[in-house]
Design a protein around this motif. Structure first.
Motif, PDB file in Angstrom:
ATOM      1  N   VAL A  41     -10.772   7.423 -10.510  1.00 44.81           N
ATOM      2  CA  VAL A  41     -11.483   8.393 -11.340  1.00 44.81           C
ATOM      3  C   VAL A  41     -12.608   7.719 -12.123  1.00 44.81           C
ATOM      4  N   SER A  42     -12.407   6.482 -12.518  1.00 42.26           N
ATOM      5  CA  SER A  42     -13.434   5.774 -13.285  1.00 42.26           C
ATOM      6  C   SER A  42     -14.629   5.388 -12.431  1.00 42.26           C
ATOM      7  N   MET A  43     -14.517   5.513 -11.109  1.00 41.17           N
ATOM      8  CA  MET A  43     -15.551   5.094 -10.167  1.00 41.17           C
ATOM      9  C   MET A  43     -15.905   3.615 -10.350  1.00 41.17           C
ATOM     10  N   GLY A  44     -14.874   2.827 -10.689  1.00 48.31           N
ATOM     11  CA  GLY A  44     -15.065   1.390 -10.851  1.00 48.31           C
ATOM     12  C   GLY A  44     -15.498   0.955 -12.237  1.00 48.31           C
ATOM     13  N   SER A  45     -15.620   1.905 -13.169  1.00 47.10           N
ATOM     14  CA  SER A  45     -16.064   1.546 -14.529  1.00 47.10           C
ATOM     15  C   SER A  45     -15.063   0.651 -15.249  1.00 47.10           C
ATOM     16  N   VAL A  46     -13.789   0.665 -14.812  1.00 45.10           N
ATOM     17  CA  VAL A  46     -12.805  -0.233 -15.432  1.00 45.10           C
ATOM     18  C   VAL A  46     -13.188  -1.696 -15.201  1.00 45.10           C
ATOM     19  N   PHE A  47     -14.057  -1.955 -14.226  1.00 49.25           N
ATOM     20  CA  PHE A  47     -14.483  -3.325 -13.951  1.00 49.25           C
ATOM     21  C   PHE A  47     -15.783  -3.692 -14.654  1.00 49.25           C
ATOM     22  N   LEU A  48     -16.392  -2.729 -15.328  1.00 47.15           N
ATOM     23  CA  LEU A  48     -17.682  -2.954 -15.956  1.00 47.15           C
ATOM     24  C   LEU A  48     -17.574  -3.286 -17.441  1.00 47.15           C
ATOM     25  N   LEU A  49     -16.437  -2.962 -18.050  1.00 43.61           N
ATOM     26  CA  LEU A  49     -16.257  -3.189 -19.485  1.00 43.61           C
ATOM     27  C   LEU A  49     -15.089  -4.143 -19.718  1.00 43.61           C
ATOM     28  N   PRO A  50     -15.196  -5.033 -20.714  1.00 46.27           N
ATOM     29  CA  PRO A  50     -14.026  -5.831 -21.085  1.00 46.27           C
ATOM     30  C   PRO A  50     -12.966  -4.939 -21.703  1.00 46.27           C
ATOM     31  N   TYR A 102       0.804  -1.220   0.000  1.00 51.21           N
ATOM     32  CA  TYR A 102       0.000   0.000   0.000  1.00 51.21           C
ATOM     33  C   TYR A 102       0.843   1.280   0.000  1.00 51.21           C
ATOM     34  N   ALA A 103       2.138   1.144   0.258  1.00 55.83           N
ATOM     35  CA  ALA A 103       2.949   2.347   0.364  1.00 55.83           C
ATOM     36  C   ALA A 103       4.311   2.237  -0.292  1.00 55.83           C
ATOM     37  N   GLY A 104       4.948   1.065  -0.202  1.00 55.02           N
ATOM     38  CA  GLY A 104       6.332   0.931  -0.617  1.00 55.02           C
ATOM     39  C   GLY A 104       6.538   0.510  -2.052  1.00 55.02           C
ATOM     40  N   LEU A 105       5.485   0.168  -2.770  1.00 49.51           N
ATOM     41  CA  LEU A 105       5.632  -0.333  -4.135  1.00 49.51           C
ATOM     42  C   LEU A 105       5.086   0.663  -5.145  1.00 49.51           C
ATOM     43  N   THR A 106       5.817   0.861  -6.221  1.00 50.51           N
ATOM     44  CA  THR A 106       5.344   1.718  -7.308  1.00 50.51           C
ATOM     45  C   THR A 106       4.296   0.972  -8.121  1.00 50.51           C
ATOM     46  N   GLU A 107       3.615   1.715  -9.000  1.00 49.05           N
ATOM     47  CA  GLU A 107       2.627   1.075  -9.881  1.00 49.05           C
ATOM     48  C   GLU A 107       3.285  -0.006 -10.744  1.00 49.05           C
ATOM     49  N   ARG A 108       4.488   0.257 -11.221  1.00 51.66           N
ATOM     50  CA  ARG A 108       5.191  -0.722 -12.051  1.00 51.66           C
ATOM     51  C   ARG A 108       5.532  -1.970 -11.239  1.00 51.66           C
ATOM     52  N   GLN A 109       5.958  -1.781  -9.989  1.00 56.15           N
ATOM     53  CA  GLN A 109       6.260  -2.933  -9.149  1.00 56.15           C
ATOM     54  C   GLN A 109       5.004  -3.728  -8.822  1.00 56.15           C
ATOM     55  N   LEU A 110       3.902  -3.039  -8.595  1.00 53.69           N
ATOM     56  CA  LEU A 110       2.646  -3.739  -8.346  1.00 53.69           C
ATOM     57  C   LEU A 110       2.245  -4.579  -9.550  1.00 53.69           C
ATOM     58  N   GLN A 111       2.447  -4.024 -10.731  1.00 53.15           N
ATOM     59  CA  GLN A 111       2.072  -4.729 -11.958  1.00 53.15           C
ATOM     60  C   GLN A 111       2.909  -5.977 -12.165  1.00 53.15           C
ATOM     61  N   ASN A 112       4.175  -5.948 -11.731  1.00 48.59           N
ATOM     62  CA  ASN A 112       5.061  -7.115 -11.761  1.00 48.59           C
ATOM     63  C   ASN A 112       5.114  -7.745 -13.158  1.00 48.59           C
ATOM     64  N   ILE A 137      -4.222  -1.664  -6.590  1.00 49.11           N
ATOM     65  CA  ILE A 137      -4.860  -1.123  -5.396  1.00 49.11           C
ATOM     66  C   ILE A 137      -6.182  -0.468  -5.768  1.00 49.11           C
ATOM     67  N   CYS A 138      -7.218  -0.850  -5.033  1.00 44.00           N
ATOM     68  CA  CYS A 138      -8.567  -0.350  -5.268  1.00 44.00           C
ATOM     69  C   CYS A 138      -8.987   0.467  -4.047  1.00 44.00           C
ATOM     70  N   GLU A 139      -9.639   1.589  -4.270  1.00 45.92           N
ATOM     71  CA  GLU A 139      -9.944   2.519  -3.181  1.00 45.92           C
ATOM     72  C   GLU A 139     -11.433   2.839  -3.112  1.00 45.92           C
ATOM     73  N   ASP A 168      -1.792   2.256 -17.646  1.00 42.49           N
ATOM     74  CA  ASP A 168      -2.460   1.045 -17.184  1.00 42.49           C
ATOM     75  C   ASP A 168      -3.872   1.367 -16.696  1.00 42.49           C
ATOM     76  N   ALA A 169      -4.845   0.591 -17.142  1.00 43.29           N
ATOM     77  CA  ALA A 169      -6.227   0.819 -16.720  1.00 43.29           C
ATOM     78  C   ALA A 169      -6.431   0.531 -15.238  1.00 43.29           C
ATOM     79  N   LEU A 170      -5.547  -0.276 -14.628  1.00 37.04           N
ATOM     80  CA  LEU A 170      -5.665  -0.597 -13.213  1.00 37.04           C
ATOM     81  C   LEU A 170      -4.737   0.250 -12.338  1.00 37.04           C
ATOM     82  N   ASN A 171      -4.210   1.314 -12.907  1.00 38.35           N
ATOM     83  CA  ASN A 171      -3.508   2.313 -12.107  1.00 38.35           C
ATOM     84  C   ASN A 171      -4.459   2.817 -11.021  1.00 38.35           C
ATOM     85  N   ARG A 172      -3.947   3.036  -9.823  1.00 37.55           N
ATOM     86  CA  ARG A 172      -4.815   3.404  -8.686  1.00 37.55           C
ATOM     87  C   ARG A 172      -5.673   4.621  -9.007  1.00 37.55           C
TER      88      ARG A 172
END
Length: 273
Positions: free
Chosen positions: A167-176, A17-27, A37-39, A158-162
């Motif tokens: 900002v999408s309010m979860g819309s990234v999970f509603l569309l393929p 939640y704090a020590g990893l960059t977006e690139r590191q999270l993506q692995n 990370i989802c908020e 990345d569409a799953l960037n925090r």
């Protein structure tokens, strides 16, 4: 539920939640181990409803029986729930949490382009759109305004960037959605032509027609290309597109931010039932 108290910003258990960059999270070296990370409770529940797998939760202690209660009830029984006071969590993450809840989720394998667009009539293609806020806004507009799928070129955020997720309010999970790359000797735009799509490049050129002009033609399957914030679409994309379209402008304004332009374009070119 396994409650674990967090009292230090250096606690290794919550490094995700704090020590990893977006690139590191993506692995990218091991995509199967990738996370994002989802908020906020609403967005987290939307992701869970779409089949995304929560790995852990971070929240203020008071939210365990409050805003996080519904998430915890649906999560795996042995999922760790890290709790702490607001001040500790703010120092840990670097900002005030939206309603005090964060969730680390497993990043799924990306589907094939062919599977994502198989039944789509309208597809949005984000070509080198690098700003996470714009990506999130475009996904939200796409979900609301009749787009069936979203494709992102490798240069796009990345569409799953925090921030994009928030900002999408979860819309990234509603569309393929998935990544669109050149393959089998075909450029991304020609891949879509081969899959039966007409393409519309959003650009100001001598051959541009208005959105209204293209809407009257009512293409049965249309992929809409949106260019990056700095320079727009590449010349080769514009030259290969079936159509080049523009939004009519007034008062000397020549263009809109790509997020705003996307919303206008999606509405104007929505498939008619």
């Amino acid at each position: 539920m396994i409650l674990q108290e967090i009292q230090s910003v250096d606690d290794a258990r919550v490094a995700v939640y704090a020590g990893l960059t977006e690139r590191q999270l993506q692995n990218r070296k091991d995509p199967a181990a990738g996370l994002f990370i989802c908020e906020s409770p609403k967005v987290i529940l939307t992701a869970m409803g779409a089949g995304y797998e929560p790995q852990s939760l971070l929240c203020e202690r008071r939210h365990v029986e409050g805003d996080a209660r519904g998430i915890i009830a649906r999560a795996p029984q042995r999922m760790p729930v890290y709790v702490g006071e607001r001040g500790v969590l703010e120092r840990l993450t670097g900002y005030t949490l939206t309603r005090g809840v964060l969730c680390a989720m497993r990043r799924p394998a990306l589907p094939a382009v062919e599977d994502v667009v198989r039944h789509a009539r309208r597809v949005a293609v984000l070509d080198a759109v690098v700003d996470a806020t714009n990506v999130g806004a475009i996904f939200r507009s796409a979900a609301a305004l009749g787009v069936d799928a979203v494709l992102l070129t490798p240069q796009s955020c990345d569409a799953l960037n925090r921030r994009a997720v928030r900002v999408s309010m979860g819309s990234v999970f509603l569309l393929p959605w998935t990544r669109l790359e050149a393959a089998d000797g075909l450029s991304p735009i020609r891949r879509l032509h081969a899959l039966g799509f007409e393409t519309a490049a959003t650009a100001l050129t001598d051959r541009s027609i208005t959105l209204d002009d293209l809407a009257r033609q009512a293409p049965p399957r249309l992929a809409i290309f949106l260019g990056g914030e700095g320079y727009g679409l590449a010349p080769e994309v514009i030259s290969e597109a079936t159509h080049v379209v523009r939004i009519p402008m007034y008062h000397g304004v020549d263009s809109l931010n790509v997020g705003a332009a996307a919303a206008v374009t999606f509405y104007a070119l929505r498939a008619q039932d």
